[in-house]
Design a protein around this motif. Structure first.
Motif, mmCIF file in Angstrom:
data_model
loop_
_atom_site.group_PDB
_atom_site.id
_atom_site.type_symbol
_atom_site.label_atom_id
_atom_site.label_comp_id
_atom_site.label_asym_id
_atom_site.label_seq_id
_atom_site.Cartn_x
_atom_site.Cartn_y
_atom_site.Cartn_z
ATOM 1 N N ILE A 192 0.851 -1.185 0.000
ATOM 2 C CA ILE A 192 0.000 0.000 0.000
ATOM 3 C C ILE A 192 0.891 1.241 0.000
ATOM 4 C CG2 ILE A 192 -1.786 1.273 1.251
ATOM 5 C CD1 ILE A 192 -2.586 -1.395 2.526
ATOM 6 N N ILE A 193 0.811 2.035 -1.045
ATOM 7 C CA ILE A 193 1.606 3.258 -1.144
ATOM 8 C C ILE A 193 0.728 4.385 -1.682
ATOM 9 C CG2 ILE A 193 3.773 2.025 -1.512
ATOM 10 C CD1 ILE A 193 3.498 2.724 -4.488
ATOM 11 N N GLY A 194 1.166 5.600 -1.430
ATOM 12 C CA GLY A 194 0.497 6.761 -2.008
ATOM 13 C C GLY A 194 1.156 7.131 -3.319
ATOM 14 N N THR A 195 0.398 7.662 -4.253
ATOM 15 C CA THR A 195 0.932 8.058 -5.548
ATOM 16 C C THR A 195 0.601 9.523 -5.820
ATOM 17 O OG1 THR A 195 -1.085 7.356 -6.706
ATOM 18 C CG2 THR A 195 0.681 5.729 -6.472
ATOM 19 N N GLU A 196 1.347 10.111 -6.723
ATOM 20 C CA GLU A 196 1.142 11.507 -7.083
ATOM 21 C C GLU A 196 1.412 11.674 -8.568
ATOM 22 O OE1 GLU A 196 2.608 15.982 -5.685
ATOM 23 O OE2 GLU A 196 3.757 14.195 -5.132
ATOM 24 N N SER A 197 0.628 12.498 -9.216
ATOM 25 C CA SER A 197 0.817 12.759 -10.645
ATOM 26 C C SER A 197 1.108 14.238 -10.856
ATOM 27 C CB SER A 197 -0.434 12.366 -11.447
ATOM 28 O OG SER A 197 -1.543 13.175 -11.056
ATOM 29 N N VAL A 198 1.915 14.512 -11.874
ATOM 30 C CA VAL A 198 2.251 15.877 -12.246
ATOM 31 C C VAL A 198 1.892 16.057 -13.722
ATOM 32 C CG1 VAL A 198 4.049 17.630 -12.402
ATOM 33 C CG2 VAL A 198 4.126 15.928 -10.569
ATOM 34 N N GLU A 199 1.093 17.062 -14.027
ATOM 35 C CA GLU A 199 0.683 17.311 -15.398
ATOM 36 C C GLU A 199 1.283 18.624 -15.897
ATOM 37 O OE1 GLU A 199 -3.493 17.173 -15.927
ATOM 38 O OE2 GLU A 199 -3.714 15.106 -15.180
ATOM 39 N N PHE A 200 1.756 18.608 -17.141
ATOM 40 C CA PHE A 200 2.300 19.792 -17.792
ATOM 41 C C PHE A 200 1.497 20.048 -19.060
ATOM 42 C CE2 PHE A 200 5.759 17.670 -15.526
ATOM 43 C CZ PHE A 200 6.276 18.707 -14.765
ATOM 44 N N SER A 201 0.934 21.259 -19.180
ATOM 45 C CA SER A 201 0.113 21.604 -20.337
ATOM 46 C C SER A 201 0.730 22.787 -21.072
ATOM 47 C CB SER A 201 -1.317 21.955 -19.905
ATOM 48 O OG SER A 201 -1.924 20.858 -19.248
ATOM 49 N N PHE A 202 0.751 22.704 -22.396
ATOM 50 C CA PHE A 202 1.286 23.803 -23.204
ATOM 51 C C PHE A 202 0.745 23.653 -24.620
ATOM 52 C CE2 PHE A 202 4.236 20.275 -23.000
ATOM 53 C CZ PHE A 202 4.476 19.993 -24.341
ATOM 54 N N SER A 203 0.823 24.727 -25.387
ATOM 55 C CA SER A 203 0.374 24.723 -26.775
ATOM 56 C C SER A 203 1.401 25.450 -27.621
ATOM 57 C CB SER A 203 -0.992 25.411 -26.909
ATOM 58 O OG SER A 203 -1.358 25.529 -28.280
ATOM 59 N N THR A 204 1.841 24.790 -28.694
ATOM 60 C CA THR A 204 2.835 25.382 -29.593
ATOM 61 C C THR A 204 2.213 25.926 -30.869
ATOM 62 O OG1 THR A 204 3.226 23.203 -30.597
ATOM 63 C CG2 THR A 204 4.609 23.811 -28.730
ATOM 64 N N SER A 205 0.887 26.000 -30.922
ATOM 65 C CA SER A 205 0.221 26.402 -32.168
ATOM 66 C C SER A 205 0.551 27.835 -32.566
ATOM 67 C CB SER A 205 -1.293 26.234 -32.021
ATOM 68 O OG SER A 205 -1.779 27.021 -30.941
ATOM 69 N N LEU A 206 0.778 28.721 -31.585
ATOM 70 C CA LEU A 206 1.072 30.120 -31.890
ATOM 71 C C LEU A 206 2.561 30.431 -31.766
ATOM 72 C CD1 LEU A 206 -1.869 31.816 -29.951
ATOM 73 C CD2 LEU A 206 -1.775 31.186 -32.365
ATOM 74 N N ALA A 207 3.359 29.455 -31.408
ATOM 75 C CA ALA A 207 4.776 29.706 -31.159
ATOM 76 C C ALA A 207 5.591 29.562 -32.443
ATOM 77 C CB ALA A 207 5.299 28.745 -30.100
ATOM 78 N N CYS A 208 6.608 30.403 -32.581
ATOM 79 C CA CYS A 208 7.537 30.338 -33.703
ATOM 80 C C CYS A 208 8.934 30.112 -33.146
ATOM 81 C CB CYS A 208 7.482 31.610 -34.545
ATOM 82 S SG CYS A 208 5.856 31.939 -35.275
ATOM 83 N N THR A 209 9.164 28.941 -32.566
ATOM 84 C CA THR A 209 10.435 28.661 -31.930
ATOM 85 C C THR A 209 10.697 27.175 -31.945
ATOM 86 O OG1 THR A 209 11.718 28.847 -29.894
ATOM 87 C CG2 THR A 209 9.357 28.492 -29.667
ATOM 88 N N ARG A 210 11.952 26.827 -31.892
ATOM 89 C CA ARG A 210 12.363 25.440 -31.773
ATOM 90 C C ARG A 210 12.999 25.180 -30.416
ATOM 91 N NH1 ARG A 210 12.184 22.450 -36.239
ATOM 92 N NH2 ARG A 210 13.729 21.003 -35.382
ATOM 93 N N GLU A 211 12.850 26.123 -29.494
ATOM 94 C CA GLU A 211 13.391 25.960 -28.150
ATOM 95 C C GLU A 211 12.527 24.971 -27.359
ATOM 96 O OE1 GLU A 211 16.203 27.271 -26.967
ATOM 97 O OE2 GLU A 211 16.550 28.092 -28.976
#
Length: 348
Positions: A192-211
């Motif tokens: 029996i252990i506790g778990t945790e999730s980390v979510e990262f959200s982003f959108s590149t539709s308007l970005a003009c970069t390769r960084e």
């Protein structure tokens, strides 16, 4: 995928193979990552480096801090130190309040798919034996087993087992020396252990970069100061930097950088979202997001609400008073937003 501070050896890093799921998402799993006996760290983070099929690096993502536990605790837990509650579905297995004890009938439910296993009896495990007469509260880091009800009397019972990534039933053997124990295999013992999730959200539709898109800024809390035409909003979070601007819906706000954990912005005038707001006097809610200087968009789970407050103003003699229900509605809106720590202000 690997561990932070790892030397890059095969034992500490693993290449993930992503498989498409029924919901069109792709899923990958690292099954052989571990902390070696020679590693004396107390904490570590998982590090995921994502590279697109074309060779472009998307970025490096980090998990939350994970504590290293060398040996599961076998101490008995008191009620004040245990916090797992019983959660189950309606129907033939009605839920009830309180702590879960060994020997209780429980039900396992997948919170994503809703798949439900049959009701089972949770048993404490010690030295690869199910203890059939223990009724103490369960706690994290305990080893346990799930026994299917029924079965012939005097037998070891049937237990939930994971064999070659498939859920099967394992027939346990009765302990020859102690009748209150049943012999299990490794695949029938669960921790029996506790778990945790980390979510990262982003959108590149308007970005003009390769960084790379990382580090992804995360907002944890909002703090409103002032009101009217001079309201400011402070954003507390992680990975904040001077190249970020705060946006209210589709309106960019004047933003000032304080630290990697703080940004301050001027709240845009409500007229930017509706010129008739001063006459209609209805709440307007807009999402709060962050936009990088190159156009990379980071949404958040937060929003900002422009909420009018009713105030009594003098009028010509004989003028009708506002409707009582409208006054009650505004009062309830004020109470709700005050309860959730969103301060209201008068827009004149």
């Amino acid at each position: 995928m690997g561990l932070d501070g790892a030397s890059g050896s095969a034992a500490e890093t693993q290449k993930l193979n992503f498989e498409e799921q029924p919901d069109s998402r792709e899923f990958g799993c690292a099954k052989t990552l571990y902390i070696s006996d020679a590693d004396k760290r107390k904490h570590f983070r998982l590090v995921l480096r994502l590279v697109l099929r074309g060779g472009r690096e998307l970025g490096t993502f980090h998990s939350r801090l994970i504590k290293v536990i060398s040996k599961p605790s076998q101490k008995k837990q008191s009620l004040k130190n245990t916090d797992p509650d019983e959660h189950c579905s309606q129907g033939d297995f009605p839920p009830r309040e309180g702590y879960v004890h060994y020997g209780s009938l429980v039900q396992l439910i997948c919170t994503i798919t809703g798949i439900t296993l049959p009701p089972m009896i949770i048993r404490k495990v010690a030295k690869q034996c199910a203890l059939l007469d223990v009724d103490e509260p369960i706690s994290q880091l305990h080893k346990c087993a799930f026994q299917f009800p029924g079965g012939p009397p005097g037998g070891g019972g049937t237990y939930l087992c994971l064999a070659t990534e498939k859920v099967v039933q394992f027939q346990a053997s009765p302990c020859p020396k102690e009748a209150n124990k049943a012999l299990l295999n490794d695949s029938s013992c669960w921790t029996i252990i506790g778990t945790e999730s980390v979510e990262f959200s982003f959108s590149t539709s308007l970005a003009c970069t390769r960084e790379p898109v990382t580090p992804v800024p995360l907002i944890s809390t909002l703090e409103l100061s002032g009101g009217g035409d001079v309201a400011t909003l402070e954003l507390h979070g992680e990975n904040l930097h001077a190249g970020l601007k705060v946006w209210f819906g589709e309106v960019e706000a004047e933003t000032m950088y304080r630290s990697p954990r703080s940004l301050v912005c001027v709240v845009p005038d409500v007229a930017a979202f509706g010129s008739d707001w001063r006459w209609l006097r209805t709440p307007i809610t807009v999402p709060v997001s962050l936009v990088r200087a190159d156009g990379l968009f980071y949404p958040s789970a937060f929003s900002f609400t422009y909420t009018p407050e009713y105030s009594v103003r003098s009028g010509p003699p004989g003028a009708s008073a506002p409707a009582a229900d409208a006054d009650a509605l505004l009062e309830s809106i004020h109470h709700e937003f005050t309860r959730t720590n969103f301060h209201l202000f008068i827009q004149t």
